[in-house]
Design an enzyme around this catalytic site. Structure first.
Site, PDB file in Angstrom:
ATOM      1  N   ASP A   3      -4.669  -6.065   5.232  1.00  0.00           N
ATOM      2  CA  ASP A   3      -5.723  -6.866   5.867  1.00  0.00           C
ATOM      3  C   ASP A   3      -5.639  -8.333   5.465  1.00  0.00           C
ATOM      4  OD1 ASP A   3      -6.907  -4.763   7.261  1.00  0.00           O
ATOM      5  OD2 ASP A   3      -7.940  -4.077   5.452  1.00  0.00           O
ATOM      6  N   ASN A  61       0.853  -1.191   0.000  1.00  0.00           N
ATOM      7  CA  ASN A  61       0.000   0.000   0.000  1.00  0.00           C
ATOM      8  C   ASN A  61       0.887   1.239   0.000  1.00  0.00           C
ATOM      9  OD1 ASN A  61       0.513   0.876   2.839  1.00  0.00           O
ATOM     10  ND2 ASN A  61      -0.390  -1.133   3.276  1.00  0.00           N
TER      11      ASN A  61
HETATM   12  N1  CTP Z   1      -4.252  -2.615  12.119  1.00  0.00           N
HETATM   13  C1  CTP Z   1      -3.493  -3.624  12.684  1.00  0.00           C
HETATM   14  N2  CTP Z   1      -3.467  -4.854  12.118  1.00  0.00           N
HETATM   15  C2  CTP Z   1      -4.185  -5.112  11.002  1.00  0.00           C
HETATM   16  C3  CTP Z   1      -4.962  -4.086  10.415  1.00  0.00           C
HETATM   17  C4  CTP Z   1      -4.964  -2.851  10.990  1.00  0.00           C
HETATM   18  O1  CTP Z   1      -2.833  -3.361  13.701  1.00  0.00           O
HETATM   19  N3  CTP Z   1      -4.135  -6.324  10.485  1.00  0.00           N
HETATM   20  C5  CTP Z   1      -4.300  -1.310  12.788  1.00  0.00           C
HETATM   21  C6  CTP Z   1      -3.658  -0.173  12.047  1.00  0.00           C
HETATM   22  O2  CTP Z   1      -2.299  -0.034  12.417  1.00  0.00           O
HETATM   23  C7  CTP Z   1      -4.499   1.002  12.523  1.00  0.00           C
HETATM   24  C8  CTP Z   1      -5.857   0.408  12.779  1.00  0.00           C
HETATM   25  O3  CTP Z   1      -5.641  -0.986  12.916  1.00  0.00           O
HETATM   26  O4  CTP Z   1      -4.023   1.505  13.761  1.00  0.00           O
HETATM   27  C9  CTP Z   1      -6.894   0.645  11.733  1.00  0.00           C
HETATM   28  O5  CTP Z   1      -6.396   0.360  10.455  1.00  0.00           O
HETATM   29  P1  CTP Z   1      -7.365   0.529   9.217  1.00  0.00           P
HETATM   30  O6  CTP Z   1      -6.620   0.120   7.989  1.00  0.00           O
HETATM   31  O7  CTP Z   1      -7.996   1.874   9.243  1.00  0.00           O
HETATM   32  O8  CTP Z   1      -8.516  -0.461   9.571  1.00  0.00           O
HETATM   33  P2  CTP Z   1      -8.827  -1.896   9.154  1.00  0.00           P
HETATM   34  O9  CTP Z   1      -8.751  -2.769  10.338  1.00  0.00           O
HETATM   35  O10 CTP Z   1      -7.991  -2.308   8.005  1.00  0.00           O
HETATM   36  O11 CTP Z   1     -10.364  -1.764   8.764  1.00  0.00           O
HETATM   37  P3  CTP Z   1     -11.047  -1.416   7.353  1.00  0.00           P
HETATM   38  O12 CTP Z   1     -10.048  -1.723   6.297  1.00  0.00           O
HETATM   39  O13 CTP Z   1     -12.209  -2.295   7.343  1.00  0.00           O
HETATM   40  O14 CTP Z   1     -11.413   0.037   7.430  1.00  0.00           O
END
Ligand code: CTP
Length: 423
Positions: free
Chosen positions: A295, A223
């Protein structure tokens, strides 16, 4: 409004020591007004002038206004007295460079120490705020752009330049900010910067950067995260005295000084590293998850995927990655006292942020807008909404370094508040 704003700033500069480096530009006269304003608010101001600055203001007027001797190029750099001058840059609370000319910025970026001003800037261990002033073409030149980007990356703070008519008859960005705006930038710095050592003894984990998820031996999913925000947070917490471990995905940034850095590639490796750090007590006081963790990962192919000639692309099978933030937030022994997450959102930032904080179980969530055009991913600036159980704070758009400083201050205030509540 301006008056009310000024009232809230009373006392911020009392007793602060500013080292003002005056560069040689037509705007140098504004430095005189700045000295007066800083002193009015209780700061002491020591000034160093570059040789070129003498063409625009006299050492006598600078010395009269600052009430201190002006340091000039009177000593050779090997002179013993010079060592005392280097101490000047360490004794200050903040170095202000105004006007910061294109030449001075270039010398700072290049790490030159060919006069007293640049020697002090290279020898200092204190924060630096630069107020650029130059011709519009010089400001827009790729060399200056690259120098400023590099200096920002190293933590130099900037105020201005402003758009306007230039002394040379052109119009555009390059005008030195007004003395009151520089003054406010100095005050903002002291308003948000945590006191040195206030986080001493605190052990903090920070995650930063993207993760790379291999598809086959040569390709990966990634990303646009640059790691700038997470790295700046690690540096700000370290500057406030915390013992910081930074777990970072692949980035091109230098390691923040004084921070233990663990480099990983995939989300699984990041999760494993964070678990180990937490188990060893390295996240005892706080964990800040600023990484843009993928993710999903692909179940990787052992060999490079080949086109099979049928025109049908290969199907990538995705599996969910562990959620590091949720794992660290889970109640239980060893949970960090404060867990902070980020929420990268492209719409309904507040609403999604609130839901995400509850879903992930963290204490604070900094929700930011990463939609196309926001300039957040890979950019220099960030605007966030801090969401906590007991309220929300909208933080204005500011540099990632400033945001990191403000977060470090907020964390320090949180711990100080808890300690005094427990007394
Ligand atoms: N995060 C994490 N581990 C993951 C995914 C996310 O620790 N596998 C943490 C990121 O570091 C951030 C927070 O979760 O502090 C939110 O990340 P974000 O990308 O906004 O959320 P997602 O969990 O990916 O949710 P979505 O993509 O559904 O918005």
């Amino acid at each position: 409004m301006a008056e009310a704003q000024d009232k809230g700033r009373i006392g911020l500069l009392a007793g602060k020591r500013i080292l003002l480096i005056i560069g040689g530009g037509i705007a140098a006269y504004k430095a005189l007004e700045l000295i007066r304003r800083l002193r009015e608010r209780g700061a002491s101001v020591r000034c160093v002038m570059t040789k070129a600055a003498h063409e625009f203001v006299t050492p006598l007027s600078v010395a009269s206004l600052s009430g201190e001797p002006v340091n000039e190029e009177l000593f050779s750099l090997t002179d013993e007295a010079e060592m005392g001058h280097i101490q000047l840059s360490r004794a200050a609370d903040l170095l202000v460079v105004a006007p910061a000319t294109a030449n001075l910025l270039a010398r700072m970026a290049g790490g030159l120490a060919d006069d007293l001003a640049t020697t002090l800037l290279l020898a200092t261990d204190k924060p630096v705020l630069a107020a650029p002033a130059m011709n519009v073409r010089m400001w827009l030149h790729p060399a200056t752009t690259a120098n400023v980007a590099l200096l920002r990356q190293r933590g130099v703070l900037f105020v201005g330049p402003e758009d306007g008519d230039m002394a040379c008859g052109e119009y555009g960005p390059g005008r030195l900010s007004e003395p009151m705006d520089i003054l406010h930038a100095v005050e903002d710095f002291f308003a948000v910067t945590p006191a040195p050592g206030v986080l001493a003894g605190r052990r903090v984990l920070v995650t930063s950067g993207p993760t790379h998820e291999p598809i086959d031996p040569v390709r990966y999913l990634a990303n646009r995260s640059s790691g700038k925000q997470g790295h700046a947070i690690a540096a700000a917490l370290q500057a406030a005295g915390a013992e910081v471990t930074l777990v970072t995905g692949p980035v091109t940034l230098p390691d923040p000084v004084g921070v233990t850095v663990l480099r990983v590639e995939t989300a699984q490796q990041m999760a494993d590293a964070c678990r180990r750090v937490a188990a060893e007590g390295g996240a005892r006081d706080a964990a800040i998850c600023a990484a843009a963790v993928a993710d999903w990962h692909v179940v990787p192919a052992d060999e490079k995927l080949k086109k099979d000639g049928s025109g049908t692309p290969p199907a990538l099978r995705l599996q969910e990655n562990p959620d590091i933030l949720s794992g660290l937030s889970a109640p239980g022994p060893g949970r960090p006292a404060l867990v902070v997450g980020f929420a990268a959102e492209t719409e309904k930032v507040a609403e999604h942020g609130r839901a995400k904080r509850l879903r992930k179980g963290c204490d604070w969530l900094l929700a930011n807008d990463v939609s196309t055009g926001s300039g957040t991913f890979g950019g220099e600036e960030n605007a966030v909404l801090l969401i906590a159980a007991d309220g929300e704070e909208a933080w204005p758009r500011m540099s990632k370094v400033a945001l990191a400083t403000r977060l470090a201050r907020r964390i320090a205030d949180h711990f100080t508040g808890e300690a005094s509540a427990a007394e």
